[in-house]
Design a protein around this motif. Structure first.
Motif: not given
Length: 285
Positions: A120-127, A273-283
């Motif tokens: 959910l953290k990943f989905l919220v930050d992705s949004k 890649f760095k920014y997206s990776g930080d969000i991905l790791r929230l999973i």
């Protein structure tokens, strides 16, 4: 041997009907002299003329006359998007892509142990990031951004539906966290002053989601969502065609960029890649 001084503007050697070959020598005055040997049925004859050009200058002139071959960049022949893809693939790990060169920083996806809260953290930050992207191209402070309105790749509305579904299942929806907010702020600032760098992020975010992003979504769904496919991973229409349309638009926009601007765009890939990776790791949080 007869010789004549020929003005540089008329330095072409006189043509003869006989078969001929020409060699260059220097005469006593330091000028380049052409010496032509003629081959005819009656024997061999010589003729020549002095080009009024210092020998060193003549060599420089001869060197610059033949242009150096243009440097080719990986993927350039297929368009700028292929250059972007080439750079992005090298930043993957070998288990993510055949062209990957980056060392893995964690366990492979198949060994992930995700949680609903982390997802959910990943989905919220992705949004937050997709809301920002879609707002930027909608406002279009640069005319080129207009090209990327209503591409069919937009994800904000789909993510909103998914979060409503989780809420209906009794899950609390978290507030956006630092990774998503930091990336959104960076994109907003970048978009107002650096369109080449911004479009690098635009490309990598949307295209990565349709490839590795879908694979991750499927693996997570198998582990914690009883294989439910979220709206985040669905598109209206033919996805391959939607992607091709955006490729064509990116290539069209990049046609007006200088080589320096293209290189600047490519250099931004690692930050994406760095920014997206930080969000991905929230999973996994």
């Amino acid at each position: 041997m007869a010789s004549s001084t020929i003005p540089i503007s008329k330095s072409q050697l006189l043509l003869r009907h006989e078969t001929q070959t020409t060699k260059l020598i220097t005469n006593k005055t330091g000028f380049l002299q052409s010496q032509t040997v003629f081959f005819s049925g009656g024997g061999v004859g010589r003729g020549g003329g002095v080009l009024k050009m210092p020998f060193k200058s003549a060599i420089v002139s001869a060197t610059t006359a033949a242009e150096k071959p243009k440097k080719r960049y990986p993927g350039e022949a297929k368009g700028f998007v292929e250059e972007m893809r080439f750079v992005a693939m090298k930043l993957h790990t070998r288990d993510q892509a055949r062209e990957g060169e980056k060392e893995p920083e964690g366990p492979p996806i198949k060994k992930w142990d995700p949680s609903i809260d982390g997802y959910l953290k990943f989905l919220v930050d992705s949004k937050v990031v997709y809301d920002t992207l879609e707002g930027i191209v909608g406002k279009a402070v640069y005319p080129s951004y207009v090209e990327f309105q209503n591409t069919g790749l937009e994800r904000s509305e789909s993510l909103a539906k998914d979060l409503e579904w989780f809420k209906a299942q009794g899950h609390a929806i978290p507030e956006p966290s630092a990774p998503g907010l930091s990336y959104a702020n960076y994109l907003q600032e970048l978009s107002e002053k650096d369109p080449q760098a911004f479009l690098c992020h635009f490309y990598n975010i949307y295209f990565a989601h349709t490839a590795g992003g879908r694979m991750i979504g499927k693996k997570v769904a198998e582990k914690i969502l009883d294989k439910k496919e979220l709206e985040f991973y669905k598109w209206d229409g033919d996805l391959s065609q939607l992607l091709q349309n955006v490729r064509d638009k990116l290539n069209k926009v990049a046609e007006s960029w200088s080589r320096e601007e293209k290189d600047h765009c490519l250099e931004e890939t690692e930050k994406s890649f760095k920014y997206s990776g930080d969000i991905l790791r929230l999973i996994l949080s």
